[in-house]
Design an enzyme around this catalytic site. Structure first.
Site, short mmCIF file in Angstrom:
data_model
loop_
_atom_site.label_atom_id
_atom_site.label_comp_id
_atom_site.label_asym_id
_atom_site.label_seq_id
_atom_site.Cartn_x
_atom_site.Cartn_y
_atom_site.Cartn_z
N ASP A 175 0.83 -1.21 0.00
CA ASP A 175 0.00 0.00 0.00
C ASP A 175 0.86 1.25 0.00
O ASP A 175 1.83 1.35 0.78
CB ASP A 175 -0.89 0.05 1.25
N ASP A 205 -9.75 2.87 -8.19
CA ASP A 205 -9.72 1.52 -7.63
C ASP A 205 -9.75 1.58 -6.10
O ASP A 205 -9.05 2.40 -5.49
CB ASP A 205 -8.39 0.88 -8.10
N GLU A 244 -14.82 3.02 -6.99
CA GLU A 244 -15.17 1.67 -6.54
C GLU A 244 -15.31 1.72 -5.03
O GLU A 244 -14.32 1.70 -4.30
CB GLU A 244 -14.07 0.67 -6.94
#
Ligand code: GLC
Length: 553
Positions: A175, A205, A244
């Protein structure tokens, strides 16, 4: 409705078509799709009527998560072409009036990204703080593991530097630390780069994961989204962020920028999608009707993105366990059709046993739902899945252009489905010549959807249909009304609706020839065939239906 509004706020009634360059069309005969191949198919896409293409990741990648693991945000995966090919594609799309958005995958990078290679080389690396490190991470909560078939923790120990790094997804996707202002600047630079090359926005995303690591120095994680959106608006007023965000409706409103609408321009309606599948499994309208009633109205200028299938598993994670089982039993009873205990790795037609009437009804429903429809390539011809492919790859099969496949002159890198959904049975070329094909049905739905901006822009009301299997809803905007009725079961149905304010008006069928009169009391009787679907436009008897909406008010 004034059509000028629909070009300024183009996303509110766009038709978005998601495709992966890699699986769409091979232009250089190496078995892998590429920008040159895609560019040659632009007229097909324009002819279908879609208005915006969403490109799945096309950046350099070791391809361990089908391109969602990126090693360079500023160029094109050499297997798919060059930046030059990309620009030629953009120019051709623009010429045909198509907008283009692309996946923005900045929650993480590939572990082979030069930033991460540098970051893990030493704790003093200038990129160290671009990722999230911990000496002793909190114990894992199993609900945080996104891919339980491959991972059992969201932390991975890095031998080289002796600390754990965070990875919300696979361990090869560390991440990024968006708490670091340098990282946030870099993300803006990525947006700016692709916007200069003509993109109209991004599909963002994994948004909830992206903002969860934001540093306390920002007032709220959402400030980061608002900053990004402001940056984009400064550069190009009509650019969009499509997020998303698979969270309950109550939490979701924040992602639009509660009240202000200054964060994500659009969010996928994951809840509505899951309720639609439950409704179809039960042949009962109520689960979807309930979602439509509960779904918050997005802030001004924002929009819901509606869909039935996408490139991932058909996630049913927001249903109860019993409800999920109902959908599994109806549409994916075999364990190999299921994945992660929460979803199905199938495309829609297989789930309906290839029943064309039912498939057509489902897409009519999709295009009539209030919002902007998003379709996944191949849905327009009813492509099936390849269950022999690994995991979610089952639905990411090569596009089927002709009986021979037509995707590539070489052996395609990915296998096509066999049997009832093989290219010999399901392909673009045959369906172009068949007036009753799914492809022609899609073209009709898209044409009507674009002619009825009320569906996307209007205030919607779910009507009392009096029949458990029939969903009836109306959308009103600027004094014009469009009505849609869908029969979710395989027997004929008759319904009686009361249409407030439409007494004495005419309802003109929009998908077939026909018209009905609304009684003086607003009542109308509507017959429906098994899995029947009808869209109507209301007009005064003396006004041609074609003129009922297009008058500039
Ligand atoms: C999103 C994508 C999915 C990908 C994941 C990690 O959920 O839709 O395909 O694997 O993010 O990037």
């Amino acid at each position: 409705m004034r059509l000028t509004c629909t070009s300024d706020l183009w996303w509110k009634n766009a038709v978005i078509y998601c495709l992966d360059v890699e699986t769409f069309k091979d232009g250089d005969d190496d078995g892998i799709g590429d920008f040159r191949g895609l560019t040659q198919q632009i007229d097909y896409l324009a002819g279908l009527g879609v208005t915006c293409l969403w490109l799945m990741p096309f950046f350099p990648t070791p391809n361990r998560d089908d391109g969602y693991d990126i090693t360079d945000f500023y160029s094109v995966d050499p297997r798919l072409g060059t930046l030059g090919d990309f620009v030629e594609f953009m120019r051709t799309a623009r010429d045909r009036g198509l907008r283009v958005i692309a996946d923005l995958v900045v929650n993480h990078t590939s572990d082979r990204h030069p930033w991460f290679l540098d970051a893990r080389s030493s704790r003093d690396s200038r990129y160290r703080d671009w990722y999230v490190w911990s000496d002793r991470p909190e114990p894992d909560d199993p609900s945080q593991i996104v891919f339980p078939d491959k991972e059992n923790s969201i932390w991975q120990f890095d031998d080289q530097s002796g600390q754990y790094y965070l990875h919300s997804f696979y361990r090869h996707q560390p991440d990024l630390n968006v708490g670091n202002p340098e990282v946030r600047d870099e993300i803006a630079r990525i947006l700016g780069f692709w916007m200069e090359l003509g993109l109209s926005g991004f599909r963002v995303d994994a948004v909830p994961f992206l903002i969860q690591n934001v540093h306390p120095q920002l007032a709220s994680p959402h400030e980061f989204l608002a900053d990004l959106r402001a940056f984009m608006t400064r550069r190009s007023g009509g650019s969009v962020l499509l997020g998303e965000v698979n969270v309950p409706y109550e939490e979701l409103t924040e992602y639009f920028g509660a009240g202000l609408g200054d964060q994500l321009t659009m969010c996928f309606d994951f809840i509505g999608m899951q309720r639609a599948w439950l409704a179809m499994a039960r042949s009962e309208a109520e689960p979807l009707a309930q979602a439509l009633r509960e779904r918050p109205t997005p802030p001004k200028d924002c929009q819901w993105a509606v869909f039935l299938r996408n490139h991932d598993e058909l996630t049913l994670d927001k249903l109860t366990e019993a409800e999920r089982k109902e959908v599994f039993d109806a549409f994916g009873p075999e364990p190999r059709m299921q994945i992660y205990g929460r979803g199905l790795r199938r495309r829609l037609p297989g789930m309906f046993g290839g029943d064309l009437r039912r498939i057509k009804m489902a897409y009519s429903l999709l295009f009539s739902l209030p919002g902007t429809p998003v379709v996944f390539y191949g849905e327009e011809i009813g492509m099936g899945e390849n269950l022999d492919a690994e995991g979610r790859m089952a639905v990411r099969v090569p596009m089927q252009w002709s009986r021979e496949g037509g995707f590539s002159q070489a052996e395609p890198e990915r296998d096509m489905p066999e049997g009832a959904f093989s290219p010999a049975r399901v392909n673009v070329a045959d369906q172009k010549r068949d007036g009753d094909s799914l492809l022609r049905w899609f073209q009709l739905l898209i044409e009507r959807y674009r002619e009825c901006p009320e569906l996307a822009w209007g205030a919607h009301t779910v009507l009392e249909s009096g029949h458990p299997s029939v969903l009836a809803h109306r959308c009103d905007a600027d004094g014009a009304t469009v009505l849609a009725v869908h029969n979710l079961c395989d027997t004929a149905a008759e319904i009686d609706l009361t249409l407030d304010g439409l007494d004495g008006q005419i309802l003109t069928d929009l998908l077939m020839d026909g018209r009905l009169e609304v009684g003086g009391d607003g009542g109308v009787h509507i017959p429906l065939t098994p899995h029947g679907c009808r869209w109507f436009r209301a007009s005064e008897p003396e006004v041609p239906p074609e003129d009922a909406s297009i008058k500039a008010r």
